[in-house]
Design an enzyme around this catalytic site. Structure first.
Site, mmCIF file in Angstrom:
data_model
loop_
_atom_site.group_PDB
_atom_site.id
_atom_site.type_symbol
_atom_site.label_atom_id
_atom_site.label_comp_id
_atom_site.label_asym_id
_atom_site.label_seq_id
_atom_site.Cartn_x
_atom_site.Cartn_y
_atom_site.Cartn_z
ATOM 1 N N ASN A 138 10.547 -7.759 6.545
ATOM 2 C CA ASN A 138 10.512 -6.450 7.204
ATOM 3 C C ASN A 138 11.929 -6.085 7.632
ATOM 4 O O ASN A 138 12.429 -6.552 8.649
ATOM 5 C CB ASN A 138 9.574 -6.496 8.415
ATOM 6 C CG ASN A 138 9.347 -5.121 9.020
ATOM 7 O OD1 ASN A 138 10.039 -4.158 8.694
ATOM 8 N ND2 ASN A 138 8.370 -5.029 9.914
ATOM 9 N N ASN A 143 9.278 2.074 9.664
ATOM 10 C CA ASN A 143 8.334 2.615 8.675
ATOM 11 C C ASN A 143 7.046 1.791 8.575
ATOM 12 O O ASN A 143 6.260 1.972 7.645
ATOM 13 C CB ASN A 143 8.995 2.740 7.292
ATOM 14 C CG ASN A 143 9.436 1.388 6.722
ATOM 15 O OD1 ASN A 143 8.969 0.339 7.129
ATOM 16 N ND2 ASN A 143 10.356 1.436 5.759
ATOM 17 N N ASP A 144 6.821 0.903 9.535
ATOM 18 C CA ASP A 144 5.643 0.028 9.465
ATOM 19 C C ASP A 144 4.339 0.821 9.471
ATOM 20 O O ASP A 144 3.388 0.481 8.774
ATOM 21 C CB ASP A 144 5.640 -0.961 10.632
ATOM 22 C CG ASP A 144 6.726 -2.011 10.499
ATOM 23 O OD1 ASP A 144 7.351 -2.091 9.420
ATOM 24 O OD2 ASP A 144 6.962 -2.757 11.468
ATOM 25 N N ASP A 165 9.217 -4.501 3.324
ATOM 26 C CA ASP A 165 9.682 -3.238 2.749
ATOM 27 C C ASP A 165 10.904 -3.440 1.861
ATOM 28 O O ASP A 165 11.392 -4.573 1.678
ATOM 29 C CB ASP A 165 9.968 -2.216 3.847
ATOM 30 C CG ASP A 165 10.862 -2.750 4.960
ATOM 31 O OD1 ASP A 165 11.714 -3.610 4.663
ATOM 32 O OD2 ASP A 165 10.706 -2.318 6.114
ATOM 33 N N ASP A 331 0.064 -4.015 -15.548
ATOM 34 C CA ASP A 331 -1.157 -4.566 -14.975
ATOM 35 C C ASP A 331 -2.350 -4.328 -15.905
ATOM 36 O O ASP A 331 -2.398 -3.349 -16.639
ATOM 37 C CB ASP A 331 -1.401 -3.876 -13.620
ATOM 38 C CG ASP A 331 -2.582 -4.427 -12.883
ATOM 39 O OD1 ASP A 331 -2.569 -5.624 -12.564
ATOM 40 O OD2 ASP A 331 -3.528 -3.657 -12.605
ATOM 41 N N GLU A 360 -0.306 -8.061 -18.746
ATOM 42 C CA GLU A 360 -1.234 -9.028 -18.150
ATOM 43 C C GLU A 360 -2.515 -9.065 -18.974
ATOM 44 O O GLU A 360 -3.263 -8.099 -19.017
ATOM 45 C CB GLU A 360 -1.563 -8.637 -16.712
ATOM 46 C CG GLU A 360 -2.552 -9.596 -16.040
ATOM 47 C CD GLU A 360 -3.189 -9.013 -14.788
ATOM 48 O OE1 GLU A 360 -3.506 -9.799 -13.883
ATOM 49 O OE2 GLU A 360 -3.408 -7.789 -14.736
#
Length: 618
Positions: A138, A143-144, A165, A331, A360
Site C-alpha cells: 500500500n 485511495n484505499d 496499489d 485469462d 491460461e
C-alpha cells in the site's frame, strides 16, 4: 432590456451546448495512433438517441468509411480509415441531426513511440514475477476507499480490499529487480465497480480505466516506465471472456446479442474444455463450454458479435501501445469463442510480431494445452495464433513428483519425467510458462507440506527446465496458506507492504533464517539465469530418474549445465558413468545453489534432499 435579452440568449446557448456535450456518454477507444499496420479503426459511441445523428470529420487523412446502427438507438459504431499521410493531432467529430443541436466531441491521434512495432515481448530469457496488486504493498493510503465505489478497505476480510496499489509496486521495483526478476505479471487493475469481492480484478466494469483504488491510467504508465528503467517488462493480465455485472454497458446493452444467453435464465458453463477438441463431442457440450457464464456476476461476452469482437481487439492493442506493454496474459483462454480467439491473437501479433501472449488453459493433459499453441497442426484444422501457454501439466507433475513415493513404480520423479516426455505434442515447448503456483492455487510451500528441501528442489527445477519460469509474489519467503485453500488466504498480504507490519521482506526485517535462505536461493538462481544463455535457448536432455535422483542437462555447443535433484533423506553417491554421452567423468563447475566451486571425478556425493545446479566450466 436589450442587455438582459442578450444575456438570456447566451444562457440558452450555453445550456444547449452542455446538453449536447453530455449526450456522448462513452466514445471508445478515446484515442488512437498514426502509423499502425492496420489503418482501420472502429469507434463505439454511446449516448441517448445517438443513432439519429450523422457523424462528420474534417481532418486530413481521416475518412469515415461506414456508420453502423444496432437495435439500440443509443449506440453508433463508426468505421474510420487512417491514411498513411495522416498527422498526429486533435480533431472534432461533429454529430448532426435535423432539427437538433449538433454535438461536437474531440478525438486525438497520437504519434507512436519509436520502434513500437518492433517491441520484444517476454521470452525464455525472462523470469516472471506475478503480483496480486491489492495484496502486495500500500503505497498510497488515500485511495484505499473511494466514495464512488462501494467496495472499500477491509483488511479483516480475506475477500475484501486490503489497499495494495500501483504506488506500492513502484516503491518496491528495486526489490523485484534485486531478486533477478525481469518481467512483471500483475492481476487485472482495470475498474471493478462490483459491490464486493472486487479486489481480484477479473470482473471488469470499464475496459479503458484503471481502478482508482489502484491509481490512474497515468500511474499505470508510470509503473511501466519505471519498470523498464530496471529492465523489467510489464505484462498485462487481460480478460476477453467476460465482464463484471456492474459494467456500464450492462445497464444499456449495445446490441441484442452482446452477451451470451442475453435476456435468458442464467446458464453456467460446464467447464468441458476438452469438448472444443474432442472429435466426438456434442454441440450441446461445446456450446455450453464457450457460452455459459462463470458466475452470475461475470456476464459471458459474445465475441461472435462483430462490434464486440472489434472492440475487444482494439482495446488490447490500445493498452499495448498506450502502456508500452511487453506481454499479455490472457485469462480463461478456452472460454471465449475459439475462432475469435484466433482472430484476436492474430491481430495483436500482426501489429507486434516479436510480442508474446500467454494463455491460461487449466488442463493437465498436455495434448489439450498444445492445441492452442501457434504452429500446432490440429486434426480439426483449427489454427491458433497464441505463442505461449501456462504449463499446468508440468506444474502439477512437479508437485506430484516432489510429494510422490520414489519406491512406487511410476511415482515420484518419474511423474515429472514422463510429463516432459510429452513435449512432442507442442509446437514450441520452450515458449511455455512454467510455474508451481499462482493466484488460483495453494501456495507452492503449502503444496509440498512446508518441506523446505522439496521447496528448494522445486525452485531449482523451475529455474532450469525449458520454458519461461514464473514466480508468485511471496514464494521467495515461503508464503503459505495453512488454514484453507480459499483464494483470499492464498493471496495474502506481502509482509512489509503495510505500515506497521512486524515483518518486512523489503528491508529484511523479522525474517527467519529459513526464509532468508529461501529468498537467497531464488535470488541466486534468477540472477544467474539472466546471463545463462544455455538455459534460455539451449537443448534439454533428461535421464530417467533412479533411486530418488533426477538428472537433466541444458546444453549447447559451448556450454553445459547439469541439474541434479536428490530426494533421498540420506547422502547419496551419484556415479557419472551413465552420463558419458554428454558429460566427461572429470570436470569442474560452480554450484549455483550453494555458490561453491567443485571439482568432480567419476562421482558426486549428494547431500540429503538437496538440489545442485552445476554450471560446468568449459
Amino acid at each position: 432590456m436589450k442587455k438582459i435579452l442578450i444575456f438570456l440568449l447566451f444562457l440558452i446557448s450555453v445550456q444547449t451546448e452542455v446538453t449536447a456535450q453530455t449526450r456522448i456518454k462513452h466514445l471508445e477507444p478515446m484515442s488512437w495512433w498514426i502509423g499502425m499496420k492496420n489503418p482501420n479503426l472502429q469507434l463505439l459511441v454511446h449516448g441517448d438517441g445517438i443513432s439519429t445523428y450523422k457523424p462528420n470529420i474534417a481532418y486530413k487523412g481521416i475518412k469515415i468509411e461506414k456508420v453502423h446502427q444496432t437495435v439500440n438507438p443509443n449506440y453508433l459504431f463508426i468505421d474510420l480509415a487512417i491514411a498513411p499521410q495522416a498527422k498526429a493531432g486533435e480533431f472534432q467529430i461533429v454529430f448532426e441531426s435535423a432539427g437538433k443541436p449538433s454535438i461536437t466531441h474531440p478525438y486525438t491521434l497520437r504519434d507512436r513511440k519509436a520502434k513500437s512495432a518492433k517491441r520484444v515481448g517476454f521470452n525464455t530469457s525472462d523470469v516472471i514475477y506475478m503480483i496480486t496488486p491489492d495484496r502486495f504493498a500500500n503505497g498510497d493510503p488515500t485511495n484505499d476507499s473511494v466514495k464512488s465505489l462501494v467496495d472499500g478497505l477491509n483488511r479483516s476480510n480475506i475477500n475484501g480490499r486490503h489497499g495494495g496499489d500501483i504506488a506500492g509496486m513502484i516503491n518496491h521495483l528495486d526489490y523485484i529487480a534485486s531478486l533477478g526478476m525481469t518481467a512483471l505479471w500483475i492481476n487485472p487493475m482495470l475498474e471493478n465497480a462490483q459491490p464486493k469481492d472486487s479486489y481480484h480484478g477479473y470482473a471488469i466494469t470499464d475496459f479503458y480505466q484503471t481502478d482508482v483504488r489502484y491509481g490512474s491510467n497515468a500511474d499505470y504508465l508510470k509503473l511501466s516506465g519505471e519498470a523498464q528503467k530496471r529492465n523489467i517488462k510489464l505484462i498485462a493480465d487481460m480478460v476477453l471472456n467476460h465482464c463484471g455485472s456492474e459494467h456500464w454497458w450492462m445497464k444499456d446493452l449495445p446490441d441484442s446479442n452482446w452477451i451470451n444467453y442475453q435476456n435468458k435464465p442464467l446458464t453456467i458453463t460446464n467447464h468441458r474444455r476438452e469438448s472444443l477438441h474432442d472429435p466426438y463431442a456434442s454441440d450441446y457440450d461445446r456450446t455450453l463450454q464457450s457460452n455459459g457464464w462463470f458466475v452470475s456476476t461475470m456476464p459471458d461476452l459474445n465475441q461472435r458479435n462483430p462490434f464486440l469482437a472489434r472492440y475487444l481487439i482494439q482495446n488490447s492493442i490500445w493498452w499495448v501501445e498506450n502502456a508500452d506493454l511487453k506481454g499479455i496474459r490472457m485469462d480463461t483462454y478456452p472460454y471465449s469463442d475459439k475462432d475469435f480467439s484466433a482472430r484476436w491473437s492474430g491481430a495483436v501479433m500482426d501489429e507486434y510480431p516479436d510480442f508474446n501472449i500467454v494463455g491460461e488453459e487449466w488442463s493437465l493433459n498436455p495434448s489439450l494445452v498444445a492445441n492452442w499453441q501457434r504452429g500446432k497442426v490440429n486434426q480439426n484444422g483449427y489454427r491458433s495464433n497464441l505463442k505461449s501457454l501456462m504449463d499446468f501439466p508440468v506444474g502439477n507433475s512437479l508437485v506430484e513428483a516432489l510429494n510422490g513415493d520414489e519406491k512406487i513404480w511410476n511415482k515420484g520423479w518419474t511423474t515429472l519425467y514422463q510429463t516432459l516426455a510429452n513435449d512432442f505434442v507442442y509446437a514450441h515447448p520452450a515458449n511455455l510458462v512454467v510455474f508451481a503456483d499462482n493466484h488460483d492455487m495453494s501456495r507452492f510451500y503449502t503444496q509440498v507440506h512446508e518441506d523446505f528441501n522439496k521447496f528448494k528442489l522445486g525452485l531449482a527445477f523451475l529455474m532450469t527446465t525449458r520454458g519461461i519460469p514464473q514466480i508468485y509474489y511471496g514464494t521467495e519467503i515461503l508464503m503459505s496458506n495453512p488454514k484453507s485453500d480459499a483464494h483470499g488466504e492464498i493471496r495474502g498480504d506481502m509482509p512489509g507492504g503495510w505500515q506497521g507490519d512486524s515483518r518486512d521482506v523489503f528491508n529484511d526485517k523479522g525474517l527467519s533464517a529459513q526464509v532468508t535462505e529461501a529468498k537467497k536461493l531464488v535470488q541466486n538462481l534468477a540472477q544467474w539465469r539472466k546471463g545463462a544463455e544455455v538455459v534460455h535457448t539451449g537443448k534439454l536432455k533428461q535421464f530417467a530418474p533412479e533411486n530418488g535422483v533426477y538428472v537433466f542437462f541444458r546444453y549447447n555447443e559451448n556450454h553445459k549445465v547439469m541439474v541434479i535433484l536428490n530426494k533421498n533423506t540420506s547422502a547419496y553417491t551419484l556415479e557419472l558413468a551413465k552420463f558419458r554421452e554428454i558429460l566427461s567423468p572429470d570436470f569442474s563447475a560452480k554450484d549455483i545453489v550453494s555458490q561453491k566451486s567443485i571439482a568432480v571425478q567419476d562421482r558426486i556425493v549428494l547431500e540429503p534432499g538437496q538440489p545442485m545446479v552445476l554450471d560446468i566450466n568449459p
